[in-house]
Design a protein around this motif. Sequence first.
Motif, short mmCIF file in Angstrom:
data_model
loop_
_atom_site.label_atom_id
_atom_site.label_comp_id
_atom_site.label_asym_id
_atom_site.label_seq_id
_atom_site.Cartn_x
_atom_site.Cartn_y
_atom_site.Cartn_z
N PHE A 1 11.10 30.54 -5.46
CA PHE A 1 10.03 29.54 -5.53
C PHE A 1 10.06 28.68 -4.27
CE2 PHE A 1 13.70 27.58 -7.60
CZ PHE A 1 13.73 26.29 -7.08
N LEU A 2 9.01 27.90 -4.09
CA LEU A 2 8.90 26.99 -2.95
C LEU A 2 8.63 25.59 -3.49
CD1 LEU A 2 7.06 29.80 -2.31
CD2 LEU A 2 7.29 28.88 -0.01
N GLU A 3 9.23 24.60 -2.85
CA GLU A 3 9.09 23.22 -3.32
C GLU A 3 8.73 22.30 -2.16
OE1 GLU A 3 11.78 19.65 -5.35
OE2 GLU A 3 12.64 21.65 -5.02
N ALA A 4 7.71 21.48 -2.35
CA ALA A 4 7.34 20.49 -1.34
C ALA A 4 8.41 19.41 -1.28
CB ALA A 4 5.99 19.89 -1.67
N SER A 5 8.79 19.04 -0.06
CA SER A 5 9.77 17.97 0.15
C SER A 5 9.23 17.07 1.25
CB SER A 5 11.13 18.57 0.53
OG SER A 5 12.08 17.56 0.80
N ARG A 6 8.44 16.07 0.84
CA ARG A 6 7.68 15.24 1.77
C ARG A 6 6.76 16.15 2.58
NH1 ARG A 6 11.82 10.44 3.77
NH2 ARG A 6 12.30 9.66 1.65
N ASN A 7 6.89 16.16 3.90
CA ASN A 7 6.03 17.04 4.72
C ASN A 7 6.70 18.38 5.01
OD1 ASN A 7 3.92 15.19 4.94
ND2 ASN A 7 4.93 14.13 6.65
N SER B 1 11.75 24.38 5.72
CA SER B 1 10.74 24.59 6.76
C SER B 1 10.01 23.28 7.02
CB SER B 1 9.75 25.66 6.30
OG SER B 1 8.64 25.72 7.19
N THR B 2 9.61 23.07 8.26
CA THR B 2 8.84 21.87 8.60
C THR B 2 7.35 22.05 8.33
OG1 THR B 2 8.67 22.63 10.90
CG2 THR B 2 10.50 21.14 10.37
N ILE B 3 6.96 23.22 7.85
CA ILE B 3 5.56 23.49 7.53
C ILE B 3 5.27 22.99 6.12
CG2 ILE B 3 3.80 25.29 7.25
CD1 ILE B 3 5.37 26.99 9.20
N SER C 1 3.74 20.26 -6.36
CA SER C 1 4.92 20.36 -5.49
C SER C 1 5.65 21.70 -5.58
CB SER C 1 5.92 19.24 -5.82
OG SER C 1 5.35 17.98 -5.60
N PHE C 2 5.13 22.64 -6.39
CA PHE C 2 5.86 23.89 -6.59
C PHE C 2 4.92 25.11 -6.57
CE2 PHE C 2 8.77 20.83 -8.42
CZ PHE C 2 10.02 21.31 -8.04
N THR D 1 9.00 21.94 3.42
CA THR D 1 8.99 22.85 2.27
C THR D 1 10.35 23.51 2.12
OG1 THR D 1 6.63 23.33 2.57
CG2 THR D 1 7.91 24.88 1.24
N LYS D 2 10.87 23.45 0.91
CA LYS D 2 12.09 24.20 0.60
C LYS D 2 11.70 25.58 0.10
CE LYS D 2 14.71 20.11 -0.89
NZ LYS D 2 15.39 19.46 -2.05
N VAL D 3 12.24 26.61 0.74
CA VAL D 3 12.00 27.99 0.32
C VAL D 3 13.30 28.49 -0.31
CG1 VAL D 3 11.27 30.30 1.01
CG2 VAL D 3 10.36 28.29 2.21
N VAL D 4 13.27 28.70 -1.62
CA VAL D 4 14.50 28.98 -2.37
C VAL D 4 14.64 30.48 -2.61
CG1 VAL D 4 15.79 28.50 -4.48
CG2 VAL D 4 14.32 26.73 -3.47
N THR D 5 15.77 31.02 -2.24
CA THR D 5 16.12 32.41 -2.51
C THR D 5 17.40 32.41 -3.34
OG1 THR D 5 17.61 32.80 -0.61
CG2 THR D 5 15.22 32.96 -0.20
#
Length: 237
Positions: free
Chosen positions: A154-160, A173-175, A195-196, A162-166
């Motif tokens: 899954f991917l989670e927004a973290s302010r600006n 990522s800064t994107i 956010s997800f 993004t956490k890409v979870v494996t």
Amino acid sequence: MINCLIVDDAPVARDILMEYCKLLPILHVSGTCLDAFEAREKIQKEPVDLLFLDINMPILTGIDLMKTLKHPPQVIFTTAYKEFATDAFDLGACDYLVKPFSLERFIIAIDRAAERIGRLNINTESKSEVPRNNHLLIRSEGVINKLNYDQILFLEASRNNTKVVTPEVTFLSTIPLSSIEKLLPLKLFSRVHRSFIVNRSKITSLQGNRIFINKSEIPVGNNYKSSLFEIIGIKTK
């Protein structure tokens, strides 16, 4: 092009929606209706992809109209009443805009509707079709990582960011999440919360408004629940 029908008994509300629609080239307003009966007749005669639907209308409400349609188009409710939101999403509404709503909020609703309409079109194609690419490139800590879609839980927004979870590691990522979302195939991934985004094939269980992927607990936003359940084939009634 998305063919739209505006249904509202208030002239000012219809005019505002018309002006908003003119700002988005993807939208084509095929007509406006003063009540649910006129709308029902138009929907049966003409192709309508998206319905802007008021709730409080004479004789037959917008909620009631949607219940009468065997194969309703995508619906964005536009109303002054907050209390019908649960009923609207239970019926599979795309979004629920409370008047007066801003242009920004309108655009968000249209993006959501366009995504759902696009997904329905994709679902009519061969299920054996695979995405052109099968990976995502993520820059994290100065390193470009190639992640196959199947690696991503899954991917989670973290302010600006993004956490890409494996399963093995989490990349930062800064994107922004909204930008990464455009790179992901709808056949595999769904936004379930502002956010997800989740890889649907990795969902291990669902409970109420929560998704579990392995030991991770992910909230499901009310605006996304009916859409998610529709895709994975869960009946809400």
